[in-house]
Each structure stands twice: as structure tokens, then as C-alpha cells.
Design a protein around this motif. Structure first.
Motif, short mmCIF file in Angstrom:
data_model
loop_
_atom_site.label_atom_id
_atom_site.label_comp_id
_atom_site.label_asym_id
_atom_site.label_seq_id
_atom_site.Cartn_x
_atom_site.Cartn_y
_atom_site.Cartn_z
N MET A 1 0.84 -1.20 0.00
CA MET A 1 0.00 0.00 0.00
C MET A 1 0.87 1.25 0.00
O MET A 1 0.57 2.23 -0.70
CB MET A 1 -0.94 -0.03 1.21
CG MET A 1 -2.07 0.97 1.16
SD MET A 1 -3.07 0.91 -0.36
CE MET A 1 -4.30 -0.32 0.06
N ARG B 1 2.09 1.83 -3.45
CA ARG B 1 1.00 2.24 -4.36
C ARG B 1 0.58 3.68 -4.11
O ARG B 1 0.16 4.38 -5.04
CB ARG B 1 -0.19 1.29 -4.19
CG ARG B 1 -0.02 -0.01 -4.97
CD ARG B 1 -0.63 -1.20 -4.27
NE ARG B 1 -2.07 -1.14 -4.20
CZ ARG B 1 -2.82 -1.97 -3.47
NH1 ARG B 1 -2.25 -2.91 -2.75
NH2 ARG B 1 -4.12 -1.86 -3.45
N LEU B 2 0.66 4.13 -2.84
CA LEU B 2 0.24 5.49 -2.52
C LEU B 2 1.14 6.54 -3.17
O LEU B 2 0.70 7.65 -3.46
CB LEU B 2 0.22 5.69 -0.99
CG LEU B 2 -1.04 5.19 -0.29
CD1 LEU B 2 -0.82 5.13 1.21
CD2 LEU B 2 -2.24 6.07 -0.62
N VAL C 1 0.01 5.46 -12.26
CA VAL C 1 0.15 4.39 -13.24
C VAL C 1 -0.69 4.63 -14.49
O VAL C 1 -1.86 4.97 -14.41
CB VAL C 1 -0.32 3.04 -12.63
CG1 VAL C 1 -0.07 1.92 -13.62
CG2 VAL C 1 0.37 2.77 -11.33
N GLN D 1 -14.18 9.67 -12.96
CA GLN D 1 -13.10 8.72 -12.69
C GLN D 1 -12.03 9.38 -11.83
O GLN D 1 -11.47 8.75 -10.93
CB GLN D 1 -12.43 8.25 -13.99
CG GLN D 1 -13.36 8.15 -15.16
CD GLN D 1 -13.50 6.75 -15.74
OE1 GLN D 1 -13.22 5.78 -15.06
NE2 GLN D 1 -13.95 6.65 -16.95
N ALA E 1 -12.51 11.77 -9.68
CA ALA E 1 -13.05 11.89 -8.31
C ALA E 1 -12.93 10.56 -7.58
O ALA E 1 -12.54 10.51 -6.41
CB ALA E 1 -14.51 12.34 -8.37
N LEU E 2 -13.22 9.47 -8.27
CA LEU E 2 -13.11 8.14 -7.65
C LEU E 2 -11.66 7.87 -7.24
O LEU E 2 -11.39 7.52 -6.09
CB LEU E 2 -13.60 7.07 -8.62
CG LEU E 2 -13.40 5.62 -8.16
CD1 LEU E 2 -14.17 5.36 -6.87
CD2 LEU E 2 -13.87 4.64 -9.24
N PHE E 3 -10.74 8.08 -8.16
CA PHE E 3 -9.34 7.77 -7.84
C PHE E 3 -8.77 8.73 -6.80
O PHE E 3 -7.90 8.36 -6.02
CB PHE E 3 -8.48 7.77 -9.12
CG PHE E 3 -8.51 6.44 -9.83
CD1 PHE E 3 -9.59 6.10 -10.63
CD2 PHE E 3 -7.49 5.53 -9.68
CE1 PHE E 3 -9.64 4.87 -11.27
CE2 PHE E 3 -7.52 4.28 -10.31
CZ PHE E 3 -8.61 3.96 -11.11
N SER F 1 -10.18 9.67 -4.22
CA SER F 1 -10.57 9.23 -2.87
C SER F 1 -9.54 8.25 -2.29
O SER F 1 -9.53 8.01 -1.09
CB SER F 1 -11.96 8.57 -2.90
OG SER F 1 -11.90 7.26 -3.44
N TYR F 2 -8.68 7.70 -3.12
CA TYR F 2 -7.69 6.72 -2.64
C TYR F 2 -6.50 7.37 -1.95
O TYR F 2 -5.69 6.70 -1.34
CB TYR F 2 -7.16 5.87 -3.80
CG TYR F 2 -8.19 5.13 -4.62
CD1 TYR F 2 -9.40 4.73 -4.05
CD2 TYR F 2 -7.95 4.80 -5.95
CE1 TYR F 2 -10.34 4.03 -4.81
CE2 TYR F 2 -8.89 4.10 -6.70
CZ TYR F 2 -10.08 3.73 -6.12
OH TYR F 2 -11.00 3.05 -6.86
N TYR F 3 -6.35 8.70 -2.12
CA TYR F 3 -5.11 9.36 -1.66
C TYR F 3 -5.38 10.33 -0.51
O TYR F 3 -6.46 10.92 -0.43
CB TYR F 3 -4.46 10.11 -2.82
CG TYR F 3 -4.09 9.21 -3.97
CD1 TYR F 3 -2.87 8.55 -3.99
CD2 TYR F 3 -4.99 8.98 -5.00
CE1 TYR F 3 -2.54 7.70 -5.04
CE2 TYR F 3 -4.67 8.12 -6.06
CZ TYR F 3 -3.44 7.49 -6.07
OH TYR F 3 -3.13 6.64 -7.09
N SER F 4 -4.37 10.48 0.35
CA SER F 4 -4.52 11.41 1.48
C SER F 4 -4.45 12.85 1.03
O SER F 4 -5.10 13.71 1.58
CB SER F 4 -3.41 11.18 2.51
OG SER F 4 -2.98 9.86 2.49
N VAL G 1 -5.60 10.37 -14.92
CA VAL G 1 -5.85 9.53 -13.74
C VAL G 1 -4.53 9.16 -13.06
O VAL G 1 -4.44 9.08 -11.83
CB VAL G 1 -6.66 8.26 -14.14
CG1 VAL G 1 -6.66 7.22 -13.04
CG2 VAL G 1 -8.10 8.66 -14.48
#
Lengths: 246, 311
Positions: free
Chosen positions: B84, B87-88, B92, B108, B110-112, B114-117, B154
Motif C-alpha cells: 500500500m 502504491r500510494l 500508473v 473517474q 473523483a473516484l481515484f 478518494s484513494y489518496y490522502s 488519472v
């Protein structure tokens, strides 16, 4: 916005729902078909009596099966084939939010498929049930999401999109017919009953029939145990097909 | 930590964004990666160059943790590949990876995000990747080139320290390709490390600080573009002359000679030596041109040597 588990789950679920709502080829059959069938066989052709109540219990299971098998099965196969899953695995998206979001969206669609059937039963089929029975029935119907979604997931991880459509349709129709969701399994010859007993749809329908107190001898505890066992087996199958992805 | 004054800087001591050790990956009997050692220090544009099937994408997939190595290991940003933490910090853009057809670019992103701080601003990324004209169009309706640009956007949403671009310009026209190059240069100038695969030699030459040439899963060259060109050495001489290729081969330092009509092309070790002899042999030489070998020519030579070694 910063990274939180709830935030990712909400974003993933929102994306799932948006995608599904923009796919009429998924939405229409899964939402409209079950209530159309129930109207025809449960309301118009049965003219009141026990049939409307009996078929309410079984068509509810049928309604939940569509979004579960097709959303997970065909949906996951397509996402896998397009490399979308791989991109998410490379991104810092936890695998559990992906499954959780899909499950949440499927439960939402299952509820959307159930509501018109309940309305048809109550307002046109003359089905009268105490509120607690309606609620219990709803929960039993929704619980069918779990085994069916796990089967769908296994299909999605094992076949190409076209293959998954075909397999999901075979599973969908055989679970419906042989599981006794369209016609009571009591009409079946002995060999068919043996197959029915091996299908989760049959046992889920039996639980739902117990809830509405349909005629016949049933032991809900037995069927619930069988469903729990089958769900665990489906989970193991889904886990195995998932691990083969690498 | 190392001081800037340290003149004995071994690149292996710099903090690495990629650290591959003895990395091998087999698919059945096929060896896709064969004992690759690769150390990429932070801040580089490192290009993996090679023909299709050379092992570029397999390397990327191992570095992303999508494919476990058969033997050896690879660390990304000091963390195990695919963890993790790795990946953070990584953005890619993969080959054969499509985004969701039903969602728009903005959705898309907005979705991606959400994965990051600490994700990048969505509007800023849309502007940076120049996808504003179709940011609210569903992905399914975009052209191939537009889709690649959304994928690029992205890849930027997590403000990556390390960016993986697997064949980023495949399927793009010349203008779009140059736009991607400009973007890559701008990101690199801001300190983003970039691993880029390509089979376009022009692309590697235009962008890379460093070129790693892969053939049959092995690193056959690892240097700057200029050094790789120099590795095969020499120069290319072109001129109009009556000298035949047979006569030309007898001139000092000529390795190969080829003739189309009156146009003679010579590959030679040291241009001045050959030129002197050439002008002596034919005082009427015309349209004389001396060039460095292109990366294509250098690359062909390197690949050919390896194939001979292997057989």
C-alpha cells in the motif's frame, strides 16, 4: 478530501450506482422483469387466494437473483477484461472497498427490484401480512444477495464477458425454474426435487415461504443452515477464483 | 545522508525509486525477465526501450506488484512492490487498461482521488492533461487518443512521486504525442521520477535521462541516449560519388557500404580518417553529409550482437 476507508467506500459505491444507472441493458431486465412476471402469474392469473402470497415469497428471491448474478458476474468479467480491475489493484484502492461497494450497490438494486413486487402483491394481489412479516420477508429476500453475489463473483473471475453472460443466464434460469421460484417445487418429479435440494434458490425460497406461512411442512432452521453452509462454500469458491487471478 | 559536496557519489547510494535485484519472471518455459538488476535514483526519466516481447511490460507489472517475480525482488520507493505504501506514492498508466466506460473523466478522477490522502485538485489535473473539452463526456464516447489522455490524467491524480507510463503514446497522433512529452518533461522538472516504456526510439531519445535497452528479458544496455549511440560508435557518411560499395569497403575504417543509384552510404569507425581517403579516391564527391548513427541504428546493432551471443 483525504483518504478514509468510509470515503473510499462511498466513492466506490457512488461510482457503481452511477455506472449501473447508465446501463439500461442491465437496469431494465433486472428491475422490470421480476415484477412483470409476478403481475402475470401471481396477480392476473391467480385471482387472489394463496397463489399471490406463495409467489410473493418465491418471486422475491427471483428478483434478488438478477442484480446479484449479473451485476457481479457479468460486471466483474467485463471490468477484468478491460483491465479496470488491474488498474485498481495498482492504485491504492483496498480490495475490500471494491467488494463492499459492489455489494452495497447490489443490495440497493435488489431493494429496488423488490419494492414494485411488494406493491403489486399488497395493492393488486390482495396479499395482507402483518408489518413484522413484511419486514422479515424483506430481510430474508435481501439475504439472498450474499450467496448469489458470491456465485456471480466466481463466474466473473472465471469467464470472459461473453462466457459470463451465458453462464450467468444458465445459472439464473435453472436456479429459478428448478429452485421452484416460478412453480412450486412440490409439482416436480422426484429426480428434479433431488436437484432442487442442491440449489440455494430452493432453500432461500423455503425460508421465505415459512415467513409468509405458506401451506406445507417446512423447518426454517434446517433450510437456513443449508443456506449458510452453501454461502460459505460459495465464498470459498469466490476466494479461490479470485486468487487464481494473479 | 549524502552531502552535495561529496564527489565520490556512487549512484547506488542515492535513494532509489526502483530497486530491482536479480529479478526474473518465467511464464512456463518462456523467460520474460532474466536476472534484471536495475537501480533507478529519484528524479530521473528512465526509459525502458525494447521491441515487443522484450520484457518491458513484465518489468512494470512486477514493479507494480501485479505479477509476483519468479525469483529476485523489486522495491518501489523503498517499499516492497505492490504494498500500500508503494502504491500510494505511485501513478500508473498501463497498456491494455481501460477506465470505466460509463463514467466521465471527471467522475473517474473523483473516484481515484478518494484513494489518496493528499490528492491533486481535479480541475488542475484536467487542465494539466488538457482534457477539459471532454472531461464531462462518458469515457465510452471518447476517441482512442482522448482515452489515453484521460488515463494519463488519472495517473496524475495522486500527486505521484513516481510515475509509470507503459507505452503512453501508442495510438496517439504526432501532436498528442508531443503534448504528452511536454507533460512528462514538466513533471520531471518538478521532481517526479518517471519510468517510461516505449518502442519508439524517437521518444526515448527525446525524453530520457537514461535508456535501459531490454532484449529477451535481459538488460543489454543502460546508459544515456548519447552514450548508447556512441557505444556503437562511429559515423554515417552519405555522398554522391562514382565509387562502388566494393571499392568503398577497401577504404580505411569502413564497416559497411550501401549504394542507391549514385548515393553511397558508409558506416565507419572514425569519420575524418575515412573522409580523407574518400576525397582522395574521388575528388568529385558531392552532397557530402556526416551524421551520428540514430538510436534506431545503435539499437539494431545492440540487439543483433545479443542475438548472436545467445545462439
Amino acid at each position: 478530501m483525504s483518504r478514509t476507508y468510509a470515503g473510499i467506500l462511498a466513492a466506490e459505491t457512488g461510482a457503481e450506482l452511477t455506472q449501473s444507472f447508465r446501463a439500461p441493458e442491465f437496469l431494465l431486465p433486472t428491475l422490470a422483469l421480476p415484477v412483470a412476471f409476478y403481475m402475470m402469474f401471481g396477480v392476473l392469473m391467480s385471482r387472489g387466494g394463496g397463489a399471490a402470497t406463495y409467489l410473493l415469497a418465491t418471486y422475491g428471491i427471483f428478483a434478488v437473483m438478477g442484480p446479484s448474478l449479473f451485476g457481479f458476474g457479468v460486471g466483474v468479467a467485463g471490468e477484468r477484461e478491460r483491465g479496470w480491475l488491474e488498474l485498481k489493484r495498482a492504485a491504492p484502492a483496498p480490495a475490500s472497498t471494491f467488494i463492499g461497494a459492489k455489494l452495497g450497490a447490489t443490495i440497493a438494486f435488489a431493494a429496488m427490484a423488490l419494492m414494485p413486487i411488494y406493491a403489486a402483491a399488497a395493492f393488486m394481489g390482495g396479499v395482507e401480512l402483518p408489518k413484522t412479516v413484511w419486514l422479515t420477508l424483506f430481510l430474508v429476500h435481501l439475504s439472498a444477495v450474499f450467496p448469489f453475489s458470491l456465485i456471480g463473483l466466481s463466474i466473473g473471475f472465471s469467464f470472459s464477458t461473453n462466457g459470463a453472460v451465458a453462464i450467468a443466464n444458465i445459472v439464473f434460469l435453472s436456479f429459478a425454474v428448478i429452485g421452484g421460484l416460478w412453480f412450486p417445487a412440490t409439482f416436480f418429479p422426484g429426480w428434479m426435487v433431488a436437484i432442487s435440494n442442491a440449489l440455494p434458490s430452493f432453500h432461500l425460497a423455503e425460508i421465505a415461504l415459512t415467513v409468509v406461512d405458506a401451506p406445507g411442512d417446512r423447518i426454517a432452521g434446517f433450510h437456513a443452515t443449508v443456506v449458510a453452509g452453501m454461502t460459505l462454500a460459495c465464498a470459498a469458491l469466490a476466494g479461490w477464483t479470485w486468487s487464481r487471478q494473479r | 545522508m549524502m552531502s552535495a559536496m561529496d564527489t565520490h557519489t556512487d549512484p547506488r547510494q542515492l535513494p532509489a525509486v526502483i530497486e530491482a535485484q536479480d529479478l526474473s519472471r518465467r511464464f512456463g518455459d518462456t523467460v520474460a525477465l532474466d536476472a534484471v538488476d536495475l537501480h533507478v535514483p529519484a528524479g530521473q526519466i528512465c526509459t525502458l526501450l525494447g521491441r515487443n516481447g522484450a520484457g518491458k511490460t513484465t518489468f512494470i507489472r512486477c514493479a507494480l506488484g501485479l505479477l509476483p517475480p519468479t525469483t529476485g525482488s523489486v522495491k518501489v520507493l523503498g517499499e516492497p512492490a505492490g504494498s500500500m505504501a508503494a502504491r500510494l506514492g505511485t501513478g500508473v498508466m498501463l497498456q491494455d487498461t481501460d477506465l470505466s466506460e460509463a463514467l466521465t473523466a471527471r467522475e473517474q478522477l473523483a473516484l481515484f482521488s478518494s484513494y489518496y490522502s493528499d490528492p491533486a485538485d481535479i480541475d488542475a489535473v484536467i487542465e494539466e492533461a488538457d482534457i477539459g473539452n471532454f472531461a464531462d463526456t462518458r469515457y465510452k464516447k471518447l476517441s482512442g487518443g482522448q482515452k489515453r489522455r484521460v488515463q494519463f490524467a488519472v495517473a496524475l491524480i495522486g500527486k505521484p512521486r513516481l510515475l509509470f507510463l507503459d507505452e503512453p503514446t501508442t495510438g496517439l497522433d504526432t501532436d498528442a504525442r508531443r503534448a504528452v512529452w511536454d507533460n512528462v518533461r514538466r513533471l520531471a522538472a518538478r521532481g517526479t521520477s518517471i519510468i517510461l516504456t516505449t518502442h519508439y526510439l524517437e521518444e526515448a531519445d527525446a525524453l530520457a535521462d537514461r535508456i535501459v535497452v531490454l532484449a529477451q528479458g535481459r538488460v543489454i544496455a543502460d546508459d544515456t541516449a548519447a552514450a548508447i549511440r556512441a557505444r556503437t560508435g562511429g559515423a554515417i557518411i552519405r555522398c554522391r560519388t562514382s565509387i562502388t560499395p566494393e571499392q568503398a569497403l577497401a577504404l580505411p575504417g569502413v564497416r559497411a557500404a550501401d549504394r542507391h543509384g549514385r548515393l553511397l552510404t558508409l558506416s565507419c569507425e572514425h569519420a575524418p580518417t575515412t573522409l580523407r581517403a574518400l576525397l582522395d579516391a574521388d575528388p568529385d564527391v558531392d552532397d557530402l553529409e556526416v551524421t551520428k548513427p540514430t538510436l534506431e541504428q545503435a539499437f539494431t546493432a545492440l540487439s543483433a550482437v545479443t542475438t548472436e551471443d545467445a545462439s
